[in-house]
Design an enzyme around this catalytic site. Sequence first.
Site, PDB file in Angstrom:
ATOM      1  N   ALA A 232       0.859  -1.184   0.000  1.00  0.00           N
ATOM      2  CA  ALA A 232       0.000   0.000   0.000  1.00  0.00           C
ATOM      3  C   ALA A 232       0.895   1.234   0.000  1.00  0.00           C
ATOM      4  CB  ALA A 232      -0.916   0.009   1.231  1.00  0.00           C
ATOM      5  N   MET A 233       0.272   2.389  -0.287  1.00  0.00           N
ATOM      6  CA  MET A 233       0.997   3.653  -0.325  1.00  0.00           C
ATOM      7  C   MET A 233       0.132   4.739   0.279  1.00  0.00           C
ATOM      8  SD  MET A 233       3.577   5.451  -0.946  1.00  0.00           S
ATOM      9  CE  MET A 233       3.641   7.216  -0.632  1.00  0.00           C
TER      10      MET A 233
ATOM     11  N   ASN B 198      -0.422   7.930   0.150  1.00  0.00           N
ATOM     12  CA  ASN B 198      -0.721   9.230  -0.446  1.00  0.00           C
ATOM     13  C   ASN B 198      -1.762   9.974   0.395  1.00  0.00           C
ATOM     14  OD1 ASN B 198       0.648   8.176  -2.939  1.00  0.00           O
ATOM     15  ND2 ASN B 198      -1.225   6.957  -3.036  1.00  0.00           N
TER      16      ASN B 198
ATOM     17  N   GLU C 214      -1.265   2.583   7.043  1.00  0.00           N
ATOM     18  CA  GLU C 214      -1.313   3.686   6.075  1.00  0.00           C
ATOM     19  C   GLU C 214      -2.025   4.913   6.646  1.00  0.00           C
ATOM     20  OE1 GLU C 214       0.585   3.320   3.613  1.00  0.00           O
ATOM     21  OE2 GLU C 214       0.867   1.179   3.980  1.00  0.00           O
TER      22      GLU C 214
END
EC number: 3.4.11.-
Length: 886
Positions: free
Chosen positions: A281-282, A284, A317
């Site tokens: 996952a990222m 952002n 995240e």
Amino acid sequence: MENKTKRPFQVLPKDVRPTNYALSLQPDLELFNFLGNVDIDVQVKCVTSQVVMNSVDIDIISATYTPGSAIDGETATELTATGINYQNEDEKVTLTFSSALALGNGKLRIDYTGELNDKMKGFYRSKYRTPDGETRYAAVTHLEPSYARSVLPCWDEPAIKVTFDVTLVVPEGRLALSNMNETGRRPCANKPGLVEVSFARTPIMSTYLLAAVVGEYDFVEGRTSDGTHVRVFTPLGKADHGHFALEVAIKTIPFYTQYFDVPYPLPKIDLIAIADFSVGAMENWGLVTYRELALLVDPKSSSSEARQSVALVVGHELAHQWFGNLVTMEWWTHLWLNEGFATWIEYLCVDHCFQDFHIWTQFVAKDHSRALDSDGLENSHPVEVEVGNPGEVNEIFDAISYSKGASIIRMLHAFIGDAAFRKGLHLYLTKFEYRNAATEDLWACLEESSGQPVAAIMRTWTTQLGYPVLHVSDEQQGEDRILNITQEKFCAGGTFKGDSPTWMVPITISTGDNPSEVRMTVLLEKQSTRVTIPGLQANQWVKLNSGTVGFYRTCYSQPMLKALIPAIRDQSLPPCDRLSIQDDLIALSCAGVVSAADVLRVMEAYMNEPDFTVWMSLNVNVSSIAVLLINTDCFSSFQSYVVDLFTPVGKRLGWEAITGEGHLDAMLRTTVLDRLGRYGHRPTLAEAKRRFSDHVEGRRTLPVDMRRPVYIAVLRHGDASVMDTILKMFRETDELEEKHRIQMVLGAASSSELLQRALDFSLSEEVRSQDTVFVIASVAGQSRLGMGMAWDFVRENWMELNGRYQGTSMLGHLVWTAGNFASEERALEVKAFFDTHPVPSAERAVQQAMENIRLNAAWLERDGAALKAFLEERSTRGGDTSAVCA
């Protein structure tokens, strides 16, 4: 292997700096390219005729500069760039103008084009199927660590934080998402079939957090208790798969808001499942992207393990929205500040949301143990590691930055206490919000809140490679117990040579008269110390590192270890402590401090162990010894030993879920039956075959938690028809978790023909590029034959594999297909291959793989005969466990 590709520390010149990007992107989902234009508000700080920016893999069509006076309506000349010079190796572009740019504000406008690539980085295409079977593509960004420069010319450094105004030009009927909430949508003039979607201005943030997604998705939504709008985007037709992640997010954001005492700073948070995604996952800001398996939970068929994994990744995240996004590391050297902290607090969050997971015990088995294993290698690195160029960052997205970082934060949290820790975090986040910080800034805030010498303590853990092993012995003096404790650097390859570094070690101590409580805490500040435990009777055991919170290993004297064995058998020691004893022993055996045969003797004390996490750790350590013995003539005896060890808990659990059993019981059943079936336990194998037949023929569907052990058992002991059936199941299911599960078990096959089929399958169109490495790893990790075949396959297909994953952390997974060999010949083979096929983004992985091979070889040479003698002697007594070593 010497690292020959390191480049010096590189940052952009400071003469021109951005303050805002107004970015427009128009992806073409058929031709796989995109048009971009960006208006950059800049400040010219030094008179210059050149602007140097980061740029790679994009073609600049034109660039102009308008001075601030012209923007304000005064007469001024717009300048057009007369030179566009690409420095491809340094990923830079220099724009040259015919005259100097005056000091002050101005606007730089750049029009350009780029490729919508298939590399899962930058601005790329992700293939998906609609519910009616049509193949289509989404456009997705993934910009960490340094891929923003392939999406727009920019100042692509984490410390250069600015605002963004994003506009996406997309086909009608396609969803468009970015970091902020949508503010407008209108048809494009002179562009039939396209709409222009605009978004609110972002907060000040780093370029790697910019995000855009264009595609087709369903979603579920809700609001947190403090009013934040939360949406979870899923593939078309699978909106119900997003409900669990939505539940976690809605609980998590208020929890973090309260824990940090800092409100979530954006009006919305979107979580979206991407079909092709290179990492888990990222984070952002406001638009978190996930691999589908890391976000989606099928309410009908997802396993207990999958639900838990999704909860942890969502928690991780969302923590970054504060710790990483609101306050960002100054440079990639401090990457661990982002990842180590988020890894620690994801467990805190899941423990808050799902207390029945007993997640902190699992932290010890997963992250804590993983970090100790990795950091015991000579080819480890300090938590804070110098990074000269962002291209080197992929090497440190590893167990040190994530798991060691989390472990030392957990140790510090326990040492200073939760109240002081929270107060320090609040101070840190509010002092540096919308700015950048370094490790020392966090220590200063925690030191202020706690009054403890945090910086001095933690500097020994972040700037030094490795960790200590504490050698401890005891003596009784009247009613007091005296501990003699000495620290030295732990080395997986043996005793540290030379003067050992020292750490400031918070040591927690528990005793047999109150096993679940910390009796005392001491801070070891030098090489050795004596500790007095008052009023402790001679018949009571002493355990260091209560709760396994400290990041160190413990080597007990024989009498101290003997005293702990009964507390393992009767489970009076808490699970984390039972776990750490055998985990330390296996590491000390690898280092040559204790015999591997004695480790197996101690393991027999765990025969009636009830805790899932302790079994998970035992299972991993059993695999470590299996790697040594897999090529020896006593491997079958070792398998019998393991079957005897696992059989009692297998009988207790059975095959059927018991009414009222917990989440962890299901996971334990999976682990135990997996091992028993893999090693040919006849009753388990017979039942697995029966249940597999019923499942395939539609008589009775296998419960999802039972599928992995059943598939492994029938593949291990089956023929080509079983492989055919399982691959048919793969092709017919649309359940993502089931597809992943099948990909991960194919390596259990036992013949060279079937293993080759699995390897060939990994590169077929049926397997997504993101999953190829895991199919290969499955083959490498489950048998001696598969290990050799997978390594040969990687070498034979290196050109294609390197082309797919160049510059990403996935190459490290491929390198590790060779990491479990156990001979010097294999180590030299690995070295020779990578000497001629260098992998700059995985050089440390190559070094670690070779080191691990040599460690295995030395361990086998040292302990092979003793292991064989123990297993043979055990066979003669019919597996009798009464002679367990104490």
